[in-house]
Design a protein around this motif. Structure first.
Motif, PDB file in Angstrom:
ATOM      1  N   PHE A 261       0.829  -1.210   0.000  1.00 14.70           N
ATOM      2  CA  PHE A 261       0.000   0.000   0.000  1.00 14.70           C
ATOM      3  C   PHE A 261       0.865   1.262   0.000  1.00 14.70           C
ATOM      4  CE2 PHE A 261      -3.921  -2.250   1.711  1.00 14.70           C
ATOM      5  CZ  PHE A 261      -4.742  -1.869   0.656  1.00 14.70           C
ATOM      6  N   VAL A 262       1.901   1.293   0.828  1.00  3.79           N
ATOM      7  CA  VAL A 262       2.760   2.474   0.906  1.00  3.79           C
ATOM      8  C   VAL A 262       3.360   2.784  -0.456  1.00  3.79           C
ATOM      9  CG1 VAL A 262       4.913   3.389   1.859  1.00  3.79           C
ATOM     10  CG2 VAL A 262       3.258   2.264   3.370  1.00  3.79           C
ATOM     11  N   ASP A 263       3.964   1.782  -1.092  1.00  2.00           N
ATOM     12  CA  ASP A 263       4.610   2.011  -2.383  1.00  2.00           C
ATOM     13  C   ASP A 263       3.592   2.413  -3.450  1.00  2.00           C
ATOM     14  OD1 ASP A 263       6.938   1.317  -1.141  1.00  2.00           O
ATOM     15  OD2 ASP A 263       7.477  -0.291  -2.526  1.00  2.00           O
ATOM     16  N   LEU A 264       2.422   1.786  -3.441  1.00  4.60           N
ATOM     17  CA  LEU A 264       1.414   2.087  -4.456  1.00  4.60           C
ATOM     18  C   LEU A 264       0.823   3.484  -4.274  1.00  4.60           C
ATOM     19  CD1 LEU A 264      -0.282  -1.409  -4.449  1.00  4.60           C
ATOM     20  CD2 LEU A 264       0.781  -0.348  -6.456  1.00  4.60           C
ATOM     21  N   LEU A 265       0.593   3.873  -3.028  1.00  4.91           N
ATOM     22  CA  LEU A 265       0.036   5.206  -2.768  1.00  4.91           C
ATOM     23  C   LEU A 265       0.998   6.317  -3.156  1.00  4.91           C
ATOM     24  CD1 LEU A 265      -1.593   4.441   0.682  1.00  4.91           C
ATOM     25  CD2 LEU A 265      -2.839   5.077  -1.390  1.00  4.91           C
TER      26      LEU A 265
END
Length: 350
Positions: A261-265
């Protein structure tokens, strides 16, 4: 669903050192942390019909009922396969029914993404027709060919080069999903070769496992091309020298969900690159290994059906109720994860 039948091999240590998403956030510059917090609090979450797969196959659940779920949960839209809902599916609707469904979604303030399980011309053109008739904004596809990997890549490129013929006005966005057989570099190659600015990748949290890839490294390879996501968790199972995945309740599997989630956001500078996170709870879905480190340079991929989950033994009603409860619980779980990410970013920013 394949029943596994896997030979026992040494468990691969891919998950023994999961990335520390909190340290990743702490290492960001202040502007990135601010951007991450804002995006985590406003992530575009979509209902996915596969979270109600058994209910839609055996329980009489309709696409409109999925829309009601999305509206009740305050989601942005829904991702719906053309065949979801059996007799009530989009593929069974005539033009008037498709227009009426579009109006019902508009009344609920929901965006529609249509999905299909092929790139072949007949299936793809029909899915485009349905997507346009329902005012959908996006169409997901993936190849399901039997053949050598080089052949599958070539056939898929040829298929996707016809998108402009099916949608000459360019009304739809298109995503190609990593669906258990092709590796990330092969998907990127396809998108580059097709060279359609409306074509990008859909990143599934677990499907790279079957192609013998790790989640974070697959994401790193695909990241420049990802615009949509399927969110799920799974257990990784050794399978004939490769990895199978058995979908699990979100937060109870092996996948580094919050790190992803962190990388995608963070993708996209001025605006979020990822436009939809489809909540695809799939507890009980099994997918066997399709790629292995022992593969020859151009391995053969066997024929396979579109994804489905075995109903399993026991009474139908409790199984359907359990699936529906899991779909509701995933919404809560994912929102908690995103809230934790936002709070961590704000704490570090302070």
């Amino acid at each position: 669903m394949n029943d596994g039948g896997a030979d026992t091999v040494t468990e691969m240590p891919w998950s023994l050192d999961p990335p520390d998403w909190r340290k990743s956030i702490a290492a960001l510059d202040p502007a990135s942390r601010t951007r991450l917090a804002a995006r985590a609090r406003s992530a575009p979450l979509f209902a996915h019909a596969y979270a109600f797969h058994l209910n839609m196959r055996f329980g009489g659940m309709t696409p409109l009922q999925l829309a009601d779920f999305a509206a009740d949960q305050r989601l942005c839209g829904l991702k719906l396969h053309v065949d979801d809902g059996e007799h009530a599916s989009l593929s069974r609707m005539d033009g008037d029914a498709l227009a009426a469904f579009a109006a019902q979604l508009k009344a609920r303030g929901l965006e529609l993404h249509v999905e299909t399980s092929t790139t072949e011309a007949s299936g793809l053109s029909d899915a485009v027709r349905i997507a346009l008739a329902t005012d959908a904004t996006s169409l997901r596809c993936y190849p399901r060919y039997e053949g050598r990997v080089s052949q599958i890549i070539a056939w898929t490129i040829a298929d996707l080069r016809r998108l402009a013929d099916f949608d000459p006005e360019g009304r739809l966005r298109y995503t190609l999903e990593q669906h258990e057989d092709l590796k990330s570099e092969e998907l990127v190659h396809i998108v580059k070769a097709v060279a359609n600015p409306r074509l990008s990748l859909l990143f599934d949290f677990g499907n790279m496992i079957n192609a013998y890839e790790l989640p974070m490294s697959a994401l790193a390879i695909q990241n420049s091309y990802i615009t949509e996501v399927h969110v799920k968790d799974c257990l990784v199972k050794p399978d004939r020298g490769g990895w199978a995945h058995l979908a699990s309740v979100s937060g109870e599997g092996h996948l580094p969900m919050q790190a992803m989630f962190v990388d995608l956001l963070l993708l996209g500078e001025d605006r979020p690159q990822v436009l939809a996170f489809g909540l695809e709870e799939e507890e009980g879905y099994f997918a066997p290994a399709l790629r292995r480190p022992s593969d020859a340079p151009d391995p053969f991929i066997p024929a396979r059906t579109a994804s489905f989950t075995d109903l399993g033994p026991g009474d139908l009603a409790p199984r359907l109720s359990r699936e529906a409860a899991a779909a509701h619980r995933q919404v809560e779980t994912v929102r908690t994860m995103l809230d934790d990410i936002a709070q961590e970013a704000e704490r570090n920013d302070g």
